[in-house]
Scaffold this active site. Structure first.
Site, PDB file in Angstrom:
ATOM      1  N   HIS A   1       0.674  -6.162  10.955  1.00 10.50           N
ATOM      2  CA  HIS A   1       0.669  -5.216   9.845  1.00 10.50           C
ATOM      3  C   HIS A   1       1.861  -4.281   9.985  1.00 10.50           C
ATOM      4  O   HIS A   1       1.873  -3.375  10.825  1.00 10.50           O
ATOM      5  CB  HIS A   1      -0.625  -4.397   9.809  1.00 10.50           C
ATOM      6  CG  HIS A   1      -0.735  -3.531   8.578  1.00 10.50           C
ATOM      7  ND1 HIS A   1      -1.424  -3.917   7.461  1.00 10.50           N
ATOM      8  CD2 HIS A   1      -0.227  -2.300   8.291  1.00 10.50           C
ATOM      9  CE1 HIS A   1      -1.344  -2.967   6.531  1.00 10.50           C
ATOM     10  NE2 HIS A   1      -0.614  -1.961   7.023  1.00 10.50           N
ATOM     11  N   CYS A   2       2.874  -4.505   9.160  1.00 14.77           N
ATOM     12  CA  CYS A   2       4.060  -3.654   9.139  1.00 14.77           C
ATOM     13  C   CYS A   2       4.676  -3.765   7.750  1.00 14.77           C
ATOM     14  O   CYS A   2       4.220  -4.546   6.907  1.00 14.77           O
ATOM     15  CB  CYS A   2       5.053  -4.054  10.236  1.00 14.77           C
ATOM     16  SG  CYS A   2       5.452  -5.810  10.271  1.00 14.77           S
TER      17      CYS A   2
ATOM     18  N   TYR B   1       4.891   7.828  -4.071  1.00  9.18           N
ATOM     19  CA  TYR B   1       5.711   8.482  -3.062  1.00  9.18           C
ATOM     20  C   TYR B   1       7.058   7.778  -2.978  1.00  9.18           C
ATOM     21  O   TYR B   1       7.199   6.625  -3.391  1.00  9.18           O
ATOM     22  CB  TYR B   1       5.025   8.458  -1.688  1.00  9.18           C
ATOM     23  CG  TYR B   1       4.797   7.068  -1.131  1.00  9.18           C
ATOM     24  CD1 TYR B   1       5.761   6.433  -0.346  1.00  9.18           C
ATOM     25  CD2 TYR B   1       3.613   6.376  -1.381  1.00  9.18           C
ATOM     26  CE1 TYR B   1       5.563   5.150   0.156  1.00  9.18           C
ATOM     27  CE2 TYR B   1       3.401   5.102  -0.879  1.00  9.18           C
ATOM     28  CZ  TYR B   1       4.383   4.495  -0.113  1.00  9.18           C
ATOM     29  OH  TYR B   1       4.182   3.221   0.380  1.00  9.18           O
TER      30      TYR B   1
ATOM     31  N   THR C   1       3.149   0.002  -1.207  1.00 10.70           N
ATOM     32  CA  THR C   1       2.805   0.423  -2.565  1.00 10.70           C
ATOM     33  C   THR C   1       3.995   1.043  -3.289  1.00 10.70           C
ATOM     34  O   THR C   1       4.055   1.016  -4.526  1.00 10.70           O
ATOM     35  CB  THR C   1       1.639   1.423  -2.551  1.00 10.70           C
ATOM     36  OG1 THR C   1       2.002   2.580  -1.767  1.00 10.70           O
ATOM     37  CG2 THR C   1       0.389   0.800  -1.968  1.00 10.70           C
TER      38      THR C   1
ATOM     39  N   HIS D   1      -7.261  -1.564   8.646  1.00 12.93           N
ATOM     40  CA  HIS D   1      -7.556  -0.377   9.450  1.00 12.93           C
ATOM     41  C   HIS D   1      -9.051  -0.056   9.533  1.00 12.93           C
ATOM     42  O   HIS D   1      -9.464   1.106   9.435  1.00 12.93           O
ATOM     43  CB  HIS D   1      -6.782   0.823   8.924  1.00 12.93           C
ATOM     44  CG  HIS D   1      -5.386   0.488   8.465  1.00 12.93           C
ATOM     45  ND1 HIS D   1      -4.596  -0.426   9.118  1.00 12.93           N
ATOM     46  CD2 HIS D   1      -4.645   0.945   7.416  1.00 12.93           C
ATOM     47  CE1 HIS D   1      -3.420  -0.525   8.484  1.00 12.93           C
ATOM     48  NE2 HIS D   1      -3.437   0.279   7.464  1.00 12.93           N
TER      49      HIS D   1
ATOM     50  N   ASP E   1       1.844  -0.921  11.890  1.00 11.09           N
ATOM     51  CA  ASP E   1       1.966  -0.181  10.633  1.00 11.09           C
ATOM     52  C   ASP E   1       3.339   0.478  10.491  1.00 11.09           C
ATOM     53  O   ASP E   1       3.518   1.356   9.659  1.00 11.09           O
ATOM     54  CB  ASP E   1       0.863   0.865  10.463  1.00 11.09           C
ATOM     55  CG  ASP E   1       0.780   1.401   9.027  1.00 11.09           C
ATOM     56  OD1 ASP E   1       0.991   0.609   8.088  1.00 11.09           O
ATOM     57  OD2 ASP E   1       0.537   2.605   8.846  1.00 11.09           O
TER      58      ASP E   1
ATOM     59  N   ASN F   1       3.466   7.815   4.779  1.00 10.20           N
ATOM     60  CA  ASN F   1       2.564   8.866   4.304  1.00 10.20           C
ATOM     61  C   ASN F   1       1.812   9.622   5.393  1.00 10.20           C
ATOM     62  O   ASN F   1       0.776  10.232   5.117  1.00 10.20           O
ATOM     63  CB  ASN F   1       1.543   8.297   3.292  1.00 10.20           C
ATOM     64  CG  ASN F   1       2.169   8.023   1.943  1.00 10.20           C
ATOM     65  OD1 ASN F   1       2.720   8.912   1.316  1.00 10.20           O
ATOM     66  ND2 ASN F   1       2.114   6.766   1.514  1.00 10.20           N
TER      67      ASN F   1
END
Length: 306
Positions: A28-29, A46, A74, A178, A254, A259
Site C-alpha cells: 500500500h503506497c 487536497y 484520491t 487499514h 502508505d 493528509n
C-alpha cells in the site's frame, strides 16, 4: 500550491533493524504527480506535494522491499495516468489499484490490466471523496470481477454497520484499508472492533491491510523502553488480525502518507513494527510475501508451485 499545512514525507528514514524476507511487497503506497506531467484532479479535496515513482522506488530499495502495490490517490480522481506510468516503469515489480467511473470502457479496463492494475478502490471516507451511488459501484465491481480483479474499500469503523450489506454483496475479493480504521482508544474486545473481526470471520473473501498505525495511534510515534516500535497502542489490533486471519492480511508503508496533520512517520521505524504484529517468520512471510503475491502476481505464484 500545496494544501496549507501539508506535511511532506520524512526525507531521511532510518534503516530498519528488521530484515524483510526475500520478495517482500509494500502492498500500500502512492505516487503523486509530478503535477506538471500528471495534473491533480479539479475535484480533489487536497493538493499534495509531488511524490514521484523514482522516489517511491528508491524508498523500496532502501527499506528492502522487492515490489510495490501502488494505490490510486484520491487527489488524482479517476485519472490513473500517474499510477499506470509508475507500474510500467517498475518492469513487473509493481501492481496497481485504480479508481474508475461507470463510464470506463472495456478497452480502458483492458489497458489498465496490461499495465498492471489488479483492483479498484472504493472510498467511503466522507472528508476525502464525494458520495458515489452504490448501484454504480456494484456495476463497476461486476465488470472488474470478470478480469479477476478485487475491490479495495476504505471506510471508518463507525460506518461498518451501515455499509455491511453493500460490502457483503460485492462479487470479488474485498481488501479493507487499514483495518477499517479502528478507534484504538476503545477496548480491543469491545463491540466496534468485534464487528470488524466478525466481518472477516463470516466472509472469507475479505482481506485486511494491517497498515497505517500513524493514522490510528493515540499514543503517537514515541517508542517505549528503547524499542524501535512506535504506535504501541495499534499493535494489539493489528496482531490480532494477523494471528486470526494469517492468509488474508497485507502490509504497506502508505508512503508518502497523505493528509497527516501532526507528524510524518519514519518509514524505517514503520518497518520495525512488523515483527511486533507478525511475531513469527511464518507469519511474516505470509504477510509480506505469500499473500500479496497470491493476490497481485497469481501467475508467478502458480508457476512457483509446479
Amino acid at each position: 500550491m500545496k494544501t496549507p499545512g501539508w506535511l511532506d514525507w520524512y526525507a531521511n528514514p532510518t534503516k530498519p533493524e528488521f530484515v524483510l524476507p526475500p520478495g517482500a511487497v509494500d502492498a500500500h503506497c502512492h505516487v503523486f504527480g509530478p503535477h506538471d506531467k500528471f495534473p491533480y484532479a479539479p475535484e480533489r479535496k487536497y493538493t499534495p506535494c509531488d511524490a514521484s515513482k523514482e522516489q517511491l522506488f528508491a524508498l523500496r530499495d532502501f527499506l528492502g522491499f522487492s515490489r510495490n502495490v501502488i494505490v490510486q490517490a484520491t487527489c488524482h480522481g479517476a485519472d490513473n495516468r500517474a499510477l499506470v506510468d509508475a507500474c510500467r516503469a517498475a518492469a513487473g515489480r509493481a501492481r496497481g489499484v485504480a479508481t474508475v467511473r461507470r463510464s470506463v470502457t472495456d478497452d480502458e479496463l483492458h489497458a489498465l490490466h496490461v499495465a498492471g492494475v489488479r483492483g479498484v478502490r472504493f472510498n467511503f471516507v466522507k472528508r476525502l471523496v464525494d458520495f458515489t451511488p452504490k448501484e454504480e459501484l456494484l456495476e463497476i465491481a461486476g465488470r472488474i470481477a470478470k478480469l479477476g480483479w478485487h475491490v479495495v474499500i476504505y471506510f471508518e469503523a463507525q460506518d461498518l454497520a451501515e455499509l455491511w450489506d453493500f460490502f457483503t454483496a460485492l462479487p470479488t475479493k474485498v481488501v479493507v484499508d487499514h483495518m477499517g480504521r479502528p478507534n484504538v482508544d476503545k477496548d480491543i474486545d469491545g463491540p466496534e472492533f468485534g464487528l470488524f473481526l466478525k466481518f472477516m470471520e463470516q466472509h472469507d473473501n475479505v482481506w485486511s491491510k494491517v497498515s497505517c498505525p500513524e493514522r490510528l495511534s493515540v499514543t503517537g510515534p514515541a517508542a517505549l523502553d528503547g524499542e524501535r516500535a512506535p504506535y504501541r497502542d495499534v499493535i494489539p489490533f493489528a496482531r490480532r488480525i494477523v494471528e486470526r486471519f494469517p492468509d488474508r492480511v497485507l502490509w504497506g508503508t502508505d508512503w508518502p502518507h497523505p493528509n497527516l496533520k501532526d507528524h510524518m512517520p519514519d518509514d524505517g521505524l514503520l518497518v520495525d513494527i512488523i515483527p511486533h504484529i507478525a511475531p513469527t517468520p511464518e507469519l511474516q512471510r505470509k504477510l509480506l510475501v505469500d499473500n500479496p503475491m497470491r493476490l497481485y502476481w497469481p501467475e508467478e505464484t502458480a508457476l512457483g508451485t509446479r
